[in-house]
Write an enzyme that holds these catalytic residues in place. Structure first.
Site, short mmCIF file in Angstrom:
data_model
loop_
_atom_site.label_atom_id
_atom_site.label_comp_id
_atom_site.label_asym_id
_atom_site.label_seq_id
_atom_site.Cartn_x
_atom_site.Cartn_y
_atom_site.Cartn_z
N HIS A 234 -1.53 21.69 -8.12
CA HIS A 234 -1.23 21.56 -9.54
C HIS A 234 -1.61 20.18 -10.06
O HIS A 234 -1.29 19.83 -11.20
CB HIS A 234 0.25 21.82 -9.78
CG HIS A 234 0.68 23.20 -9.40
ND1 HIS A 234 0.77 24.23 -10.30
CD2 HIS A 234 1.03 23.72 -8.19
CE1 HIS A 234 1.16 25.34 -9.68
NE2 HIS A 234 1.31 25.05 -8.39
N GLU B 235 -11.18 3.92 9.51
CA GLU B 235 -11.44 2.65 10.18
C GLU B 235 -12.37 2.83 11.37
O GLU B 235 -13.04 1.88 11.79
CB GLU B 235 -10.11 2.04 10.64
CG GLU B 235 -10.15 0.53 10.77
CD GLU B 235 -8.77 -0.07 10.90
OE1 GLU B 235 -8.32 -0.72 9.94
OE2 GLU B 235 -8.14 0.11 11.96
N LYS C 229 -9.21 -10.17 5.68
CA LYS C 229 -8.25 -11.15 6.17
C LYS C 229 -8.79 -12.56 6.02
O LYS C 229 -8.06 -13.49 5.64
CB LYS C 229 -7.93 -10.87 7.65
CG LYS C 229 -7.12 -9.61 7.89
CD LYS C 229 -6.86 -9.43 9.38
CE LYS C 229 -6.08 -8.16 9.67
NZ LYS C 229 -5.84 -7.96 11.12
#
Length: 430
Positions: free
Chosen positions: A302, A281, A416
């Site tokens: 793995h 951010e 938003k």
């Protein structure tokens, strides 16, 4: 106390010849800006050096009250209002069972899953509950919805007593949450106006939840204070956070697009998530920035270890290692040795884990993956406070080196806005 609490090294520097001198001027300029800036959200830089005894006392007082009167604390928040507390809690408290000096702390408002909130409510029936809601504005959708639901739950269950069981952490002057808290007479802690969310973990945002979980916040803040003093040096040669930032920038200019934070202790998984938000951010703007990714070893050796070793050369690895972990277990001897593991008998799991780290780092470096090692002496509250501040200081420097503002997040505001438009449109259709 040693000035080398955190050691930064490049394992394969033979092909990464960094001319640190070419960064001296820009680093010094950025350092002065960070130290002297009054306009940006830089209050975290000197906060650990300030007298915080009164704040610590007030947080500890309420934390002790919660621990005495509740079985669990529900923390409502998202992003910087959630990730830091969860990271510290998981890193510094036991994997299993009841905390030795704390109570259970769980989280809400970090997602909008109906299943999650429904199952959370169902889990509260047999437990005594407090709530700590954290939001600077009170208008962020995810925590606001969770708080509406949980506030109604608390009022229905506890009646007038609910107001004593809800603690608010918010802006000191403005915002919906501030207004709600004032109306209902909830106790409040302040999010400093000059500290942004992803840099706020060492404020009441993170300190109250982790104090309730049993973490020693005095030691955490002492570690951050030590970092604030040692990393106040503007000279690149003497500032490990700036050295790390310069190494990242040098790799970025060489075409590496992904930084992979790796560690060998599963308790650090949520710390990885805090780190991802901090760097992602802060740097990801104007079509610039490294993509922050994380792996938890040895599990991910793995899973995607093959790609790291032999895949597209787009990433470098930052390997985080603590030399001393509090708990350990020794491999037992087996007379039958059916699994052929007696060669490891009487060695500790942590020692084997450290050897695995060393082997992984060497293999990746020899395979052409640039490997940065960040090493600290001990996984405890003091060194963790140091590490948190180290990363915040390095992140601010890293962002300014690519000429972006570390303290805003216009891309988050864009999502938003679009979400609100869609929800409003659906409401109109109804």
């Amino acid at each position: 106390m040693s000035t080398q609490l955190l050691q930064t090294t490049i394992l394969n520097e033979q092909f990464l010849k960094i001319d640190y001198s070419q960064y001296n001027s820009s680093v010094a300029t950025i350092h002065r800006h960070l130290e002297e800036s009054k306009d940006e959200l830089t209050g975290w830089i000197n906060a650990p050096l300030e007298d915080n005894q009164e704040l610590i006392h007030s947080i500890q007082t309420i934390a002790e009250e919660i621990k005495a009167n509740a079985d669990l604390l529900v923390v409502i928040g998202i992003g910087g209002s959630y990730l830091g507390a969860k990271a510290i809690q998981d890193s510094l408290t036991p994997y299993f069972g009841q905390q030795t000096d704390g109570i259970e702390v769980i989280y809400a408002g970090q997602n909008m899953s109906g299943a999650y909130i429904n199952q959370l409510l169902n889990s509260l029936a047999e437990k005594e509950v407090y709530i700590n809601v954290i939001s600077k504005s009170g208008s962020t959708m995810e925590p606001a919805l969770a708080f509406r639901v949980l506030r109604q739950y608390m009022e229905k269950r506890y009646g007038e007593e609910a107001s004593e069981r809800i603690v608010v952490t918010t802006d000191p002057e403005i915002g919906l949450l501030r207004e709600i808290a004032a109306f209902h007479h909830y106790r409040q802690f302040v999010i400093p106006p000059n500290i942004g969310g992803r840099y706020s973990v060492l404020t009441p945002v993170g300190l109250l939840p982790i104090a309730v979980a049993g973490v020693d916040i005095k030691e955490l803040l002492e570690g951050a204070k030590e970092a604030a003093m040692l990393l106040k040096e503007g000279n690149l040669e003497h500032n490990e956070a700036y050295r790390y930032a310069v190494i990242r920038h040098a790799l970025y200019t060489l075409g590496y697009k992904v930084e992979l934070l790796a560690s060998f202790e599963p308790a650090l998984a949520n710390f990885h998530d805090w780190w991802k938000q901090l760097f992602g951010e802060s740097e990801g703007k104007d079509q610039k920035g490294l993509f922050p990714a994380t792996v938890n070893y040895s599990t991910d050796l793995h899973a995607i270890g093959q790609f790291i070793q032999d895949g597209s050369p787009i990433l470098f690895e930052t390997l985080l290692h603590f030399h001393e972990i509090k708990d350990d277990y020794q491999v037992p001897y087996d007379a039958r040795d059916e699994d052929r593991l007696n060669y490891l008998a009487n060695r500790s799991f942590n020692k084997i884990n450290t050897t695995s780290k060393q082997g992984t780092a060497i293999a990746h470096a020899e395979g052409g993956v640039p490997v940065i090692q960040l090493e600290l002496a001990k996984l405890d509250a003091f060194h963790f406070g140091y590490l948190i501040y180290f990363f915040m200081k390095a992140c601010a420097m890293s962002a300014y080196l690519i000429d972006v503002n570390p303290f805003d997040q216009p891309g988050v505001e864009a999502y938003k806005t679009k979400m609100l438009q869609l929800l409003t449109a659906e409401d109109i259709k109804k």
